[in-house]
Design an enzyme around this catalytic site. Structure first.
Site, mmCIF file in Angstrom:
data_model
loop_
_atom_site.group_PDB
_atom_site.id
_atom_site.type_symbol
_atom_site.label_atom_id
_atom_site.label_comp_id
_atom_site.label_asym_id
_atom_site.label_seq_id
_atom_site.Cartn_x
_atom_site.Cartn_y
_atom_site.Cartn_z
ATOM 1 N N GLY A 349 0.822 -1.195 0.000
ATOM 2 C CA GLY A 349 0.000 0.000 0.000
ATOM 3 C C GLY A 349 0.856 1.244 0.000
ATOM 4 N N PRO A 350 0.257 2.408 -0.158
ATOM 5 C CG PRO A 350 -1.353 4.067 -0.216
ATOM 6 C CD PRO A 350 -1.187 2.595 -0.344
ATOM 7 N N PRO A 351 2.538 4.965 1.170
ATOM 8 C CG PRO A 351 4.450 6.130 0.570
ATOM 9 C CD PRO A 351 3.150 5.650 0.024
ATOM 10 N N GLY A 352 2.403 5.757 4.692
ATOM 11 C CA GLY A 352 1.618 6.438 5.700
ATOM 12 C C GLY A 352 0.315 5.772 6.074
ATOM 13 N N GLY A 354 0.160 2.837 7.696
ATOM 14 C CA GLY A 354 0.338 2.048 8.915
ATOM 15 C C GLY A 354 0.870 0.650 8.705
ATOM 16 C CE LYS A 355 3.555 0.011 3.241
ATOM 17 N NZ LYS A 355 3.206 1.430 3.219
ATOM 18 C CB SER A 675 -5.420 2.874 -15.955
ATOM 19 O OG SER A 675 -4.408 3.735 -15.474
ATOM 20 C CE LYS A 718 -6.202 3.119 -11.711
ATOM 21 N NZ LYS A 718 -6.361 2.411 -12.988
#
EC number: 3.4.21.53
Length: 779
Positions: A349-352, A354-355, A675, A718
């Site tokens: 997933g994208p940064p920030g 909570g991974k 896309s 998206k």
């Protein structure tokens, strides 16, 4: 013919007398009466029979009294000699206190050929036993025996036969049968004796070896002392530490071999420091230490919910993992070893979002140790597998170091930024991770430095990544993918209120009654100050606002000092400045030829404006904006489709007979992906017809030469980006409609999501009516 007569009987406990045996028997009152009765009888004989607890004896031995006297303890005893087997009958009247019984003598039959053969075989076994014990005088006596029955009855002296076995020999009149029993028993005893002797020899040799090594070490120490050399520091200490440590057997053997090398090595040898470092590393690893997993499913879910908002997919997966382990533990099934749990998950997933912090929560929910391994920028395979010990400065790999740092063999290991692992001439670290993350192989992971098998089967590996496409397919195949697509505006407000704001208050040394941030202010920050899928920038802005609030509270020189501060929507500009983002879809699409697309980057979902313009020149296509090969092909397909279907789309073909310039702003950022096809078609038609694209419309999907809309990935991200940027209508490929099940309800409620199959339908719905159409409708 066998004779039958009456004799006094002497019952002997713990002794079986066979014919030919001469034994002393202590005399108690009953035995003394029996001996006296025998001596007074005409035959001078008595019957010696074993005293049995379970039944009355059926056989005994007719014996004569050889001598009367005293044994060394001073008690009366009689020496008797067994002469012949006899079968015991009924009791008969006698004289005195002795018990008289009727006996029938059992004559030994003439020796048969079978008995002679068996006797020869038995004699070999007896001689082998006697030679082992070096009983040379008895060997001569046995060699002189030729009678099979007499040879068999010498077994009465055998210490390796039990009283039960001797009683069976007494009750077996047939000589051949007796010899067969003796051959079996003696052969078994010889085999057992050989094994026992071998074990005793091994033990003795081992002790002698240890004594020899000790003596040699003492001599070596004395020699070193005479030469003015000291004992290598720590050599004996390492041996003691290895012997005292709780190590697996193969590890212990390897460590002791290295200790032996250390003891033999000279102080000037460079090998000494290598061996000591290796031994320290091995002894510091928790080879047999594990932590017990928590089986409280509800408690684990509470921990995960308390630490993180949302992220139901990954929470469900962890709870499922715990539930399975709990059931296996309740049923007594093996949990560790062998093939392990197979739990290897990659949080993408994208940064920030909570991974990384989620890994700490997972470890706390499981009750395990947590250790993080940062893989970003790692290009050396030795970082994973370790260096060979022959290299200067060799170290174990990061996996081994993580196990040592955790202090247990079943920690939660977070492989952070696994998509940013590189490769060069030093090897491919991603390939080295294949064995680490493969549940079918990692129970025998071998680090180059340790050169020992390390069982990683019970380690819970979690990996994090921003872009799945950057993870090698072979590595991704060994992991379970769990996607974290980002947060909605409501999610961000809830996270900020429940998690970020209390944490930043603590860091700024502020109390809740000193600074209050309203939900409206938090929503304004989420909407107009940050445009990110996560909450990292959101937290930075909160920290900035609280620092300014702390500054105002700390300024005690002002007469009208405030006791508390409330940050709301109206005062937010004083703390954070002007909003950084404003809705720009209306502004950007105010002219024909601009369409709003949706894309996925390493930072999550985002909107993508595609601009098309026609300039005088040779007919052709010009592309700018640092586009990748896929987007270049999408632009060429879009132009070909519009030219081929110009009449259907209401496009004047002459408007396309010029240089078509397609530009995607933010030219410094590389862009690629399948896309943008429908967006380019819409922008081309908008430019050619002069009709603007509706500002509230966004779209995503690839297109074919025939106008079919192909499915794409990242629908959830998206749609989150569309919601963040204030779009109202989103066109997606019809074949992506099942992906809407993963999108949260509030996102679908905020957007009008329309699955489409034909790009012409998207163009018709996305473009504003032509000016003539608007005038007609008004009239």
């Amino acid at each position: 013919m066998s004779a039958t007569y009456s004799v006094p009987v002497l019952f002997v406990p713990d002794l079986v007398v066979l014919p030919g045996m001469v034994v002393p028997i202590p005399l108690d009152d009953a035995a003394q009466a029996t001996v006296d009765a025998a001596r007074a009888s005409e035959s001078g004989k008595l019957l010696v029979a074993p005293r049995l607890d379970d039944r009355y004896p059926s056989h005994g031995v007719i014996a004569s009294i050889v001598q009367l006297g005293r044994i060394p303890g001073g008690a009366q005893a009689a020496v008797i000699k067994g002469e012949q087997r006899a079968q015991i009958g009924s009791g008969t009247p006698g004289h005195g206190a002795a018990l008289w019984v009727e006996v029938t003598e059992i004559d030994d039959p003439a020796p048969t050929e079978e008995a002679t053969t068996l006797a020869a075989e038995y004699k070999k076994l007896v001689l082998a036993m006697l030679q082992r014990r070096e009983a040379w005088q008895i060997i001569d006596a046995v060699n002189a025996m030729t009678e099979p029955s007499a040879l068999a009855d010498t077994s009465g002296y055998s210490s390796w036969l039990t009283d039960i076995q001797k009683r069976e020999l007494l009750e077996t009149p047939d000589v051949a049968e007796r010899l067969r029993l003796l051959i079996d028993w003696t052969g078994e005893h010889i085999a057992e004796t050989e094994v026992s002797d071998k074990i005793a020899d091994d033990v003795r040799n081992g002790m002698e070896k240890q004594q020899k090594e000790f003596l040699l070490r003492q001599q070596l120490a004395a020699i070193r002392k005479e030469l003015g050399e000291d004992e290598p520091e720590g050599a004996d200490d390492y041996r003691g530490r290895v012997e005292a440590a709780d190590l697996p057997e193969n590890v212990r053997e390897a460590a002791l071999r290295e200790v032996g090398k250390l003891e033999r090595a000279s102080d000037q040898s460079p090998e000494v420091s290598w061996i000591r470092t290796w031994l320290d590393t091995v002894l510091d690893l928790p080879w047999t230490t594990t932590t017990e997993d928590s089986t409280d499913i509800a408690g684990a879910r509470e921990i995960l919910d308390a630490d993180h908002h949302g992220l139901d997919d990954v929470k469900d997966r962890i709870v499922e993992y715990l539930a399975v382990r709990s059931r296996r533990a309740q049923r007594g099934l093996q949990i560790v070893g062998g093939r392990g749990s197979g739990a290897v998950m990659v949080l993408a997933g994208p940064p920030g979002v909570g991974k990384t912090s989620l890994g700490e929560s997972v470890a706390r929910a499981l009750g395990r140790k947590f250790v993080r391994v940062a893989l970003g920028g790692v290009r050396d395979e030795a970082e994973i597998r370790g260096h060979r010990r022959t290299y200067v400065g060799a170290l174990p790999g990061r996996i081994v170091r993580a196990i040592g740092e955790a202090g247990s063999m079943n920690p939660v290991v977070l492989l952070d930024e696994i998509d940013k692992v590189g490769s060069d001439f030093r090897g491919d670290p991603a390939a080295a991770l294949l064995e680490v993350l493969d549940p079918a192989q990692n129970h025998t992971f071998r680090d180059h430095y340790l050169d020992l098998d390390l069982d990683l089967s019970d380690v819970l590996f979690l990996a994090t990544a921003n872009v799945i496409e950057n993870i090698p397919s072979a590595l991704l195949d060994r992991m379970e993918l769990v996607t974290l697509d980002g947060y909605t505006e409501d999610d961000k407000v809830a996270i900020a209120r429940d998690y970020l704001l209390p944490r930043q208050r603590d860091r700024a040394a502020l109390d809740a009654d000193e600074v209050e941030v309203t939900d409206d202010a938090l929503r304004e920050i989420a909407a107009n100050y940050t445009r990110e899928p996560g909450v990292r920038q959101f937290e930075r802005l909160l920290a900035k606002a609280l620092r300014k609030a702390a500054t105002k509270l700390a300024d005690s020189s002002e007469p009208g000092k405030v006791a508390s501060i409330t940050i709301d929507r109206d005062s937010l500009r004083d703390f954070l400045g002007r909003p950084r983002f404003t809705p720009e879809s209306t502004e950007r699409t105010a002219v024909p030829g601009v369409a709003t697309g949706l894309a996925v980057t390493g930072m999550g979902g985002d909107v993508l404006f595609i601009e098309v313009n026609g300039v005088d020149g040779e007919p052709g296509l010009k592309l700018t904006g640092q586009l990748g090969d896929v987007m270049k092909e999408s632009a060429q397909i879009a132009l070909s489709y519009v030219r081929a279907h110009a009449q259907e789309l209401g496009v004047d073909p002459e408007s396309l007979n010029k240089t078509i310039h397609v530009h995607v702003p933010a030219g410094a950022v590389p862009k690629d992906g399948p896309s943008a096809g429908v967006t380019m078609v819409t922008a081309l038609v908008s430019m050619a017809t002069g009709r603007r694209v509706r500002a509230e419309v966004g779209m995503t999907g690839e297109v074919t030469l025939n106008g079919r809309v192909l499915p794409i990935g990242g629908v959830k991200q998206k749609l989150l980006a569309a919601q963040r940027n204030g779009l109202e209508t989103v066109f997606i490929p019809h074949r992506n409609e099942p992906d809407l099940d993963d999108v949260r309800a509030e996102v679908l409620d905020a957007l009008d999501v329309r699955p489409m199959t034909d790009v012409a339908e998207i163009v018709t719905a996305a473009l504003e009516p032509a000016a003539a159409d608007v005038g007609t409708a008004a009239a």
